[in-house]
Design a protein around this motif. Structure first.
Motif, PDB file in Angstrom:
ATOM      1  N   LEU A 168      -3.791   1.076  -1.513  1.00 10.41           N
ATOM      2  CA  LEU A 168      -2.771   0.496  -0.217  1.00 10.41           C
ATOM      3  C   LEU A 168      -3.159   1.016   0.996  1.00 10.41           C
ATOM      4  CD1 LEU A 168       0.875   0.701  -2.116  1.00 10.41           C
ATOM      5  CD2 LEU A 168      -0.715  -1.151  -2.000  1.00 10.41           C
ATOM      6  N   ALA A 169      -3.508   2.281   0.881  1.00 12.51           N
ATOM      7  CA  ALA A 169      -4.215   2.873   2.028  1.00 12.51           C
ATOM      8  C   ALA A 169      -5.248   2.266   2.807  1.00 12.51           C
ATOM      9  CB  ALA A 169      -4.267   4.403   1.672  1.00 12.51           C
ATOM     10  N   GLU A 170      -6.316   2.005   1.521  1.00 16.03           N
ATOM     11  CA  GLU A 170      -7.320   1.346   2.081  1.00 16.03           C
ATOM     12  C   GLU A 170      -7.266  -0.066   2.820  1.00 16.03           C
ATOM     13  OE1 GLU A 170      -9.713   1.380  -1.639  1.00 16.03           O
ATOM     14  OE2 GLU A 170     -10.187   3.317  -1.215  1.00 16.03           O
ATOM     15  N   HIS A 171      -5.948  -0.691   2.353  1.00 14.59           N
ATOM     16  CA  HIS A 171      -5.565  -1.942   3.036  1.00 14.59           C
ATOM     17  C   HIS A 171      -4.684  -1.779   4.065  1.00 14.59           C
ATOM     18  CE1 HIS A 171      -7.774  -3.061  -0.818  1.00 14.59           C
ATOM     19  NE2 HIS A 171      -7.983  -3.856  -0.184  1.00 14.59           N
ATOM     20  N   GLY A 172      -4.500  -0.764   4.747  1.00 19.20           N
ATOM     21  CA  GLY A 172      -3.858  -0.441   5.759  1.00 19.20           C
ATOM     22  C   GLY A 172      -2.350  -0.133   5.816  1.00 19.20           C
ATOM     23  N   HIS A 173      -1.874  -0.183   4.471  1.00 20.85           N
ATOM     24  CA  HIS A 173      -0.478  -0.144   4.531  1.00 20.85           C
ATOM     25  C   HIS A 173       0.175   1.580   4.682  1.00 20.85           C
ATOM     26  CE1 HIS A 173       0.102  -3.904   2.823  1.00 20.85           C
ATOM     27  NE2 HIS A 173      -0.981  -3.712   2.001  1.00 20.85           N
ATOM     28  N   PHE A 174      -0.777   2.315   4.931  1.00 21.21           N
ATOM     29  CA  PHE A 174      -0.274   3.706   5.451  1.00 21.21           C
ATOM     30  C   PHE A 174      -0.986   3.908   6.852  1.00 21.21           C
ATOM     31  CE2 PHE A 174       0.531   4.181   0.979  1.00 21.21           C
ATOM     32  CZ  PHE A 174       1.765   4.401   0.956  1.00 21.21           C
ATOM     33  N   ASN A 175      -1.301   3.100   7.483  1.00 23.47           N
ATOM     34  CA  ASN A 175      -1.689   3.224   8.993  1.00 23.47           C
ATOM     35  C   ASN A 175      -0.610   3.752   9.702  1.00 23.47           C
ATOM     36  OD1 ASN A 175      -2.443   2.542  11.570  1.00 23.47           O
ATOM     37  ND2 ASN A 175      -3.765   0.865  10.897  1.00 23.47           N
ATOM     38  N   PRO A 176      -0.994   4.909  10.407  1.00 15.64           N
ATOM     39  CA  PRO A 176      -0.002   5.673  11.386  1.00 15.64           C
ATOM     40  C   PRO A 176       0.522   4.618  12.284  1.00 15.64           C
ATOM     41  CG  PRO A 176      -1.772   6.942  10.991  1.00 15.64           C
ATOM     42  CD  PRO A 176      -2.250   5.581  10.366  1.00 15.64           C
ATOM     43  N   ASP A 177       0.148   3.629  12.646  1.00 18.83           N
ATOM     44  CA  ASP A 177       0.759   2.569  13.702  1.00 18.83           C
ATOM     45  C   ASP A 177       1.887   1.715  12.904  1.00 18.83           C
ATOM     46  OD1 ASP A 177      -1.012   2.949  15.526  1.00 18.83           O
ATOM     47  OD2 ASP A 177      -2.374   1.375  14.810  1.00 18.83           O
ATOM     48  N   ARG A 178       2.012   1.687  11.593  1.00 21.27           N
ATOM     49  CA  ARG A 178       3.005   1.096  11.019  1.00 21.27           C
ATOM     50  C   ARG A 178       3.992   2.046  10.304  1.00 21.27           C
ATOM     51  NH1 ARG A 178       3.368  -3.991   7.903  1.00 21.27           N
ATOM     52  NH2 ARG A 178       4.660  -3.637   6.003  1.00 21.27           N
ATOM     53  N   VAL A 179       3.519   3.027   9.718  1.00 23.10           N
ATOM     54  CA  VAL A 179       4.234   4.031   8.918  1.00 23.10           C
ATOM     55  C   VAL A 179       4.156   5.524   9.665  1.00 23.10           C
ATOM     56  CG1 VAL A 179       4.692   5.130   7.048  1.00 23.10           C
ATOM     57  CG2 VAL A 179       3.925   2.888   6.922  1.00 23.10           C
ATOM     58  N   GLN A 180       5.186   6.187  10.217  1.00 21.08           N
ATOM     59  CA  GLN A 180       5.150   7.379  11.008  1.00 21.08           C
ATOM     60  C   GLN A 180       5.491   8.416  10.070  1.00 21.08           C
ATOM     61  OE1 GLN A 180       6.598   4.311  12.523  1.00 21.08           O
ATOM     62  NE2 GLN A 180       4.329   4.235  13.386  1.00 21.08           N
ATOM     63  N   HIS A 181       6.622   8.389   9.124  1.00 20.74           N
ATOM     64  CA  HIS A 181       6.978   9.628   8.289  1.00 20.74           C
ATOM     65  C   HIS A 181       6.801   9.110   6.873  1.00 20.74           C
ATOM     66  CE1 HIS A 181       8.901  11.114  11.839  1.00 20.74           C
ATOM     67  NE2 HIS A 181       9.143   9.628  12.084  1.00 20.74           N
ATOM     68  N   VAL A 182       6.253   9.962   5.833  1.00 19.19           N
ATOM     69  CA  VAL A 182       6.226   9.581   4.584  1.00 19.19           C
ATOM     70  C   VAL A 182       6.924  10.718   3.743  1.00 19.19           C
ATOM     71  CG1 VAL A 182       4.865   9.042   2.511  1.00 19.19           C
ATOM     72  CG2 VAL A 182       3.954   8.157   4.693  1.00 19.19           C
ATOM     73  N   ILE A 183       7.852  10.438   2.792  1.00 25.17           N
ATOM     74  CA  ILE A 183       8.421  11.292   1.871  1.00 25.17           C
ATOM     75  C   ILE A 183       8.145  10.848   0.348  1.00 25.17           C
ATOM     76  CG2 ILE A 183      10.713  12.164   0.848  1.00 25.17           C
ATOM     77  CD1 ILE A 183      11.759  11.800   3.852  1.00 25.17           C
ATOM     78  N   ILE A 184       7.546  11.629  -0.336  1.00 24.54           N
ATOM     79  CA  ILE A 184       7.059  11.558  -1.694  1.00 24.54           C
ATOM     80  C   ILE A 184       8.025  12.273  -2.768  1.00 24.54           C
ATOM     81  CG2 ILE A 184       5.187  11.274  -3.577  1.00 24.54           C
ATOM     82  CD1 ILE A 184       3.353  11.569  -1.250  1.00 24.54           C
ATOM     83  N   PRO A 185       9.250  11.493  -3.319  1.00 28.16           N
ATOM     84  CA  PRO A 185      10.167  12.034  -4.046  1.00 28.16           C
ATOM     85  C   PRO A 185       9.722  12.611  -5.339  1.00 28.16           C
ATOM     86  CG  PRO A 185      10.625   9.837  -3.430  1.00 28.16           C
ATOM     87  CD  PRO A 185       9.473  10.014  -3.272  1.00 28.16           C
ATOM     88  N   GLU A 186       8.444  13.434  -5.343  1.00 22.37           N
ATOM     89  CA  GLU A 186       7.949  13.977  -6.679  1.00 22.37           C
ATOM     90  C   GLU A 186       9.125  15.327  -6.783  1.00 22.37           C
ATOM     91  OE1 GLU A 186       5.684  13.643  -8.774  1.00 22.37           O
ATOM     92  OE2 GLU A 186       3.962  12.587  -7.883  1.00 22.37           O
ATOM     93  N   PRO A 187       8.901  15.578  -8.151  1.00 23.12           N
ATOM     94  CA  PRO A 187      10.104  16.627  -8.687  1.00 23.12           C
ATOM     95  C   PRO A 187       9.631  18.118  -8.089  1.00 23.12           C
ATOM     96  CG  PRO A 187       8.709  16.072 -10.441  1.00 23.12           C
ATOM     97  CD  PRO A 187       8.172  15.335  -9.127  1.00 23.12           C
ATOM     98  N   LEU A 188      10.017  18.223  -7.031  1.00 18.57           N
ATOM     99  CA  LEU A 188       9.690  19.680  -6.380  1.00 18.57           C
ATOM    100  C   LEU A 188      10.877  20.372  -6.135  1.00 18.57           C
ATOM    101  CD1 LEU A 188       6.768  20.752  -5.628  1.00 18.57           C
ATOM    102  CD2 LEU A 188       6.889  18.289  -5.682  1.00 18.57           C
TER     103      LEU A 188
END
Ligand SMILES: [Zn+2]
Length: 426
Positions: A168-188
């Motif tokens: 998904l990142a290679e196909h632009g889905h995590f481009n900072p122009d499109r997404v500004q904040h990411v939260i990964i709900p792993e069990p921390l």
């Protein structure tokens, strides 16, 4: 302090439980990567009902992708009514093998004593469910939100994330122009913020010898003895050097604040017998010995140095040891990732934890890696953390569970973070 949003999230406890149970009952085992399409369709139906636009994306041609086991991912986006930033919750949908030792049905999602049991409850379908409840409730409360919320369910995190977040990142889905904040709900854990993870370098080392009759080993060359020399170099030089290096990353547990290396496997000489074969070995000098190494490294160590010091030890043996020959094959590598403590998503979630839990968060980093590496290195998006309910120690274990109260609390934290990031600042 209980906000109206928190009160509404707490009131959805039954919905949160049912959603988690539904997700657990889809056995998305990896390997082989089964039922990815099914879980994406389930999420698709649910999120479209709440006004999300969805895309199902298959990671064609990535490791393991086949007609039988296609690598499906889902990204859902709920656009706000006015311009603003996008908050993305990313969860992996795959779970690891069941393993032995269960007293609960691993895909039954049974409830006992305030916990839901099953493979993937804590790692990480409980976190996915908490983020969905937080986002849905937030949207109901604030239909006038600015910016956007995205929720993704991605494949293959447990096997490196190449058919999931990396694709998904290679196909632009995590481009900072499109997404500004990411939260990964792993069990921390619900009161900790995970800023990133160490790097990893995996390689195979083969020492070479020459086959001969075992009664006259001097006529051959024993590859296992050459490997013994390699291991002795590791013991005398590499392990002490790694133990002396310490990182500023807040890695937990404490032992992982140094560089580490696991010798994952060793094999030399004659193949091991099948259990039903009870014959005796033939007498040969082994002409090959192989080990696999799993080297975890720190933010302060460049990958070239990590590779270079292993190669230097091997080259040193080539010079000092008669007939020493080897081959080093790199299998894979991932770079460390670490988000700044003053990054907006860190600050926002820290305040939300203080509000909901009444205490300051603990900042941690993970000894092993997770999908943050792809968001950072491929997506070039630095404003990313792992935050979610559950205890990391339970991941991949028998009788894995998630505490229902923990899920509710962390959903409240996620909701509070959305209020900070996506409400118009009058
Ligand atoms: Zn996980």
């Amino acid at each position: 302090m209980t906000s109206t949003l928190s009160t509404a999230i707490i009131a959805k406890r039954d919905d949160l439980i049912a959603l988690t149970q539904d997700l657990i009952r889809i056995p998305t085992l990896n390997p082989p990567g089964q039922d990815y399409r099914l879980i994406c369709e389930y999420l698709d139906t649910r999120l479209r009902k709440h006004g999300f636009e969805t895309q199902l994306i298959r990671a064609f041609g990535t490791p393991g992708d086949s007609e039988k086991y296609p690598r499906w991912n889902i990204i859902a986006r709920r656009e706000g009514r006015r311009a603003g930033e996008c908050v993305h919750f990313n969860s992996h949908t795959d779970v690891v093998e069941v393993g032995a030792g269960w007293t609960f049905d691993p895909f039954g999602a049974e409830i006992s004593d305030g916990k839901i049991y099953g493979r993937g409850t804590c790692d990480m379908k409980g976190g996915l469910a908490a983020s969905i409840i937080a986002a849905e409730t937030f949207i109901e409360h604030h239909p006038d939100l600015s910016g956007a919320i995205e929720i993704s369910g991605t494949a293959d995190e447990e096997s490196g994330g190449y058919g999931g977040v990396a694709y998904l990142a290679e196909h632009g889905h995590f481009n900072p122009d499109r997404v500004q904040h990411v939260i990964i709900p792993e069990p921390l854990q619900k009161d900790r913020i995970c800023l990133g993870h160490r790097g990893g370098w995996w390689a195979e080392i083969e020492t070479k010898g020459e086959i001969a009759h075992g009664s006259m080993p001097f006529l051959g060359d024993c590859a296992v003895r050459h490997m013994g020399a390699v291991l002795s170099e590791f013991e005398n030089k590499l392990f002490p050097a790694m133990a002396a290096r310490h990182t500023d990353m807040p890695v937990v547990p404490e032992g992982a604040r140094s560089s580490t290396m696991n010798i994952n496997s060793i094999h030399g000489g004659q193949k091991e017998n099948d259990p039903d074969f009870d014959g005796l070995p033939a007498h040969c000098v082994p002409d090959s010995c192989r080990i696999t190494i799993d080297r975890r490294f720190l933010l302060e160590e460049p990958l070239d140095q990590v590779r270079g010091e292993v190669r230097a030890l091997l080259e040193g043996l080539r010079e000092t040891r008669v007939d020493f020959d080897y081959e080093l094959t790199e299998l894979n590598s991932v770079l460390p990732s670490m988000t700044d403590r003053d990054a907006p998503v860190v600050q926002t979630v820290a305040h939300a934890i203080e509000d909901i839990m009444g205490k300051a968060p603990e900042y941690v980093a993970s000894p092993g890696s997770y999908d943050q590496k792809h968001i950072d290195r491929i997506g070039k998006l630095k404003n990313c953390i792992a935050y979610g309910p559950g205890l990391l120690e339970l991941a991949h274990k028998p009788d894995e569970y998630i505490g229902i109260d923990d899920m509710v609390d962390s959903a409240c934290v996620m909701g509070a973070a959305l209020e900070t990031l996506l409400l118009p600042k009058d």
